[in-house]
Enzyme design. Structure first.
Site, short mmCIF file in Angstrom:
data_model
loop_
_atom_site.label_atom_id
_atom_site.label_comp_id
_atom_site.label_asym_id
_atom_site.label_seq_id
_atom_site.Cartn_x
_atom_site.Cartn_y
_atom_site.Cartn_z
N LYS A 1 61.01 64.36 -44.93
CA LYS A 1 62.12 65.09 -44.33
C LYS A 1 63.40 64.27 -44.46
O LYS A 1 63.38 63.05 -44.22
CB LYS A 1 61.81 65.39 -42.87
N SER B 1 64.13 72.71 -37.94
CA SER B 1 64.85 71.93 -38.93
C SER B 1 63.96 71.42 -40.06
O SER B 1 64.46 70.92 -41.08
CB SER B 1 65.52 70.72 -38.26
N SER C 1 61.38 72.60 -34.19
CA SER C 1 61.68 72.22 -35.58
C SER C 1 60.46 72.13 -36.48
O SER C 1 60.59 72.25 -37.70
CB SER C 1 62.42 70.88 -35.61
#
Length: 505
Positions: free
Chosen positions: A85, A160, A184
Site C-alpha cells: 500500500k 483507502s 479502509s
C-alpha cells in the site's frame, strides 16, 4: 508465457501458490513474471498498482529460487509477489501517500509491516494506489488518478486500500497489505469481492507511528480467500516491545487449518446496526439470504446488536484528533495543497477541546464495554460491511442513502466505523452480487482478540457459498491510465525527510 498460463497462475490461491513454489512445481521467477505480465496487460484498466519495479522483482525472484535450490529454510510467503500500500514506507521505492507533496519521496527505511512480510519471503513488485493520505473510502488522488472497480470500471474500488483490493480482484497480486481506521480494509474488500480483515488493535504492531497509543487505525491482511488472509496475518502479527499496545500471541498461531464445525455457534444479525444506519436496499437484498446460510451450517442466529450509543462521538472526535496531529503541520506548511475533505477533517481536530476529548474517551470506553458484554452472549456479529454498493467513480462520496441525506465524506461509512469503536476483529467476506453484477460483502465481527473465531466462521461461510470464486471480466488490452475526475491540481514539491502520518479512511 501465454496469456492463459499467466492468468492461471495469477488466480491460484496464495496458500496453494506458496505450497507449489516450496514443492518446486512452480518457480518464484515464473510466479513473479506471470504477475508482472498481467499488470502490463490489464493493469491500466483498474489503475491499482501504480509503481512497479520489474527488474528488482525478478532479481529477488531469482534469489528466492537459488535459496530454495540450496536447501535454505524459507518463509511461509516464499516467492509470493506483493505490491505494498502506497502509505506504507518501502525502502528504495517511492511512497507517495497519494499526494503531490510526496510524489518523488523515496524512504530510506521499511515499515515494520513491510519488513515482516519480506522477511517471510514475499517479493516486492510495486505499490498500490490510495486516496490522498488514505483519507476517505474512495481511491483517487492527483498523483496517479482513480482506481477503478474490476467488476465495473465506472464504479469505485473503495478505499483507502482500494488499490490493494482491486489488484487482488484483477489477479495482479495474490495477497495484499492494507490498513483500516473507518473501513479502509473492509469497504474495498466488499466492493471488489475479496477478503479483508481488520484485526484487534495491537495484533499487528505498527512502526513508525506518531501516536503509538492510537487504537483507531490498524494494519491488516487482504486476500482472495479467508485462508490467504490468515496466512498473511500469521506473518504480520506478533509482539514487538516497541509498540505499547502489542498483543503477545505469536503470528504462527494463525497459520492453522480454518476448517471448523459451526454447529452451536451463537450468531447475532444486525442488518442496520440496530436502526442506527441507513442501508441501500440493494445491499440488504443481497445480505438477507446469507443469514440462512449460517442457520444451515448449524448456527443459532438471532437479530441483535451491541449498544453502540457513543460510537459516533468517539470515532469522529478521535479520528479528527489523529488528523490534526498527523497532518496539521503539513497543512500549515503547504496551504492549498491538500484536498478539501482532508482540510476539513484536520480543522475539525484543531477545534477540539480537552473536554471534547474527555467525552470521546469516555464514550469509547462505554462502547468497548458494551461490546465485551455483547460477545459474552454471542460468538460473532453479522452486519453489512458497506451501506452502499460501489458508487459512481465520478463521485467523491455518496450524498444520500435510502433517502437519507449525507453531509460529509464520512457519513456513508458508519457500518464500518461503528465496529471500529468496538475494538473487535472484523472480516469482510464476499457475500454475493446485485442484479447489476456489483459485489457486496458481509461483515463478520468477533470479540476482541478472537480473530480465529472470525476467520473460521468466515471460512465456513466462504466454503458454503463460493461467492469469492466469481472473477471480473477484464479485456486483455492496455489502455491509458484513467484521468482523475475529481482533482486536477498540479504536482507540488515534496517536503524533505520522511513522513510518518498515516490517517486512514
Amino acid at each position: 508465457m501465454t496469456d492463459e498460463i499467466t492468468d492461471e497462475i495469477t488466480y491460484v490461491p496464495a496458500t496453494e501458490l506458496a505450497a507449489r513454489i516450496r514443492q518446486r512445481e512452480l518457480s518464484a521467477r515464473e510466479v513473479v513474471q506471470a504477475h508482472l505480465e498481467r499488470i502490463e496487460r490489464v493493469g491500466s484498466q483498474v489503475n491499482a498498482v501504480v509503481t512497479v519495479d520489474p527488474e528488482g522483482a525478478m532479481d529477488a525472484a531469482r534469489a528466492a529460487d537459488d535459496r530454495l535450490a540450496r536447501g535454505t529454510e524459507v518463509g511461509p510467503l516464499h516467492g509470493l509477489p506483493i505490491a505494498f500500500k502506497d502509505t506504507h514506507l518501502t525502502r528504495g521505492m517511492r511512497t507517495t501517500h497519494g499526494s503531490p507533496l510526496f510524489a518523488d519521496h523515496v524512504p530510506d527505511e521499511d515499515e515494520l509491516l513491510v519488513e515482516r512480510v519480506q522477511a517471510a519471503g514475499a517479493i516486492r513488485i510495486g505499490k498500490t494506489n490510495v486516496p490522498e493520505f488514505a483519507a476517505g473510502s474512495h481511491t483517487f488522488n492527483p498523483v496517479f488518478g482513480a482506481t477503478r472497480n474490476p467488476y465495473d470500471p465506472t464504479r469505485t474500488a473503495g478505499g483507502s486500500s482500494g488499490g490493494a483490493a482491486a489488484a487482488l480482484a484483477a489477479g495482479l497480486q495474490p495477497i495484499a497489505d492494507g490498513s483500516d481506521m473507518g473501513g479502509s480494509l473492509r469497504n474495498p474488500a466488499s466492493f471488489c469481492n475479496v477478503v479483508g480483515l481488520r484485526p484487534t488493535p495491537g495484533r499487528v504492531p505498527a512502526l513508525p507511528k506518531r501516536n503509538p497509543w492510537d487504537t483507531m487505525a490498524v494494519a491488516g491482511p487482504m486476500g482472495r480467500t479467508v485462508a490467504d488472509a490468515a496466512l498473511l496475518l500469521s506473518v504480520m502479527a506478533g509482539p514487538d516491545p516497541r509498540c505499547p499496545l502489542t498483543l503477545e500471541t505469536p503470528g504462527e498461531a494463525f497459520r492453522v487449518p480454518l476448517e471448523s464445525d459451526l454447529r452451536g455457534l451463537r450468531v447475532a444479525w444486525a442488518p442496520d446496526l440496530g436502526g442506527r444506519v441507513p442501508v441501500d436496499p440493494e445491499v440488504t437484498a443481497v445480505l438477507e439470504p446469507q443469514v440462512q446460510v449460517f442457520e444451515e451450517l448449524g448456527c443459532r442466529v438471532t437479530e441483535d446488536c451491541p449498544d453502540l450509543d457513543g460510537a459516533e462521538e468517539a470515532f469522529r472526535t478521535l479520528r479528527a484528533q489523529e488528523f490534526a496531529l498527523g497532518l496539521g503541520e503539513l497543512l500549515d506548511a503547504h496551504p492549498g495543497a491538500l484536498k478539501p475533505s482532508l482540510v476539513w477533517n484536520i480543522e475539525e481536530g484543531r477545534r477540539l477541546t480537552g473536554a471534547d476529548l474527555a467525552r470521546a474517551t469516555a464514550a469509547h470506553a462505554r462502547v468497548h464495554l458494551a461490546g465485551v458484554e455483547f460477545f459474552s452472549r454471542y460468538d460473532v456479529l453479522l452486519a453489512p460491511v458497506s451501506q452502499v454498493v460501489p458508487f459512481d467513480i465520478e463521485l467523491e462520496y455518496p450524498t444520500s442513502i435510502a433517502g437519507q441525506v449525507l453531509h460529509t465524506y464520512l457519513d456513508w461509512m458508519r457500518s464500518a466505523y461503528f465496529v471500529t469503536v468496538l475494538g473487535a476483529p472484523a472480516l469482510s467476506v464476499p457475500a454475493g452480487f446485485t442484479p447489476g453484477g456489483l459485489p457486496v460483502g458481509l461483515q463478520v465481527v468477533g470479540a476482541p482478540r478472537a480473530e480465529l473465531t472470525v476467520l473460521r466462521a468466515g471460512a465456513a461461510y466462504e466454503a458454503a457459498t463460493g461467492h469469492g470464486v466469481r472473477r471480473p471480466a477484464l479485456p486483455h488490452d492496455s489502455r491509458p491510465r484513467p484521468a482523475l475526475p475529481h482533482d486536477s491540481r498540479p504536482h507540488g514539491n515534496h517536503p524533505h525527510g520522511s513522513h510518518h502520518a498515516h490517517p486512514r479512511a
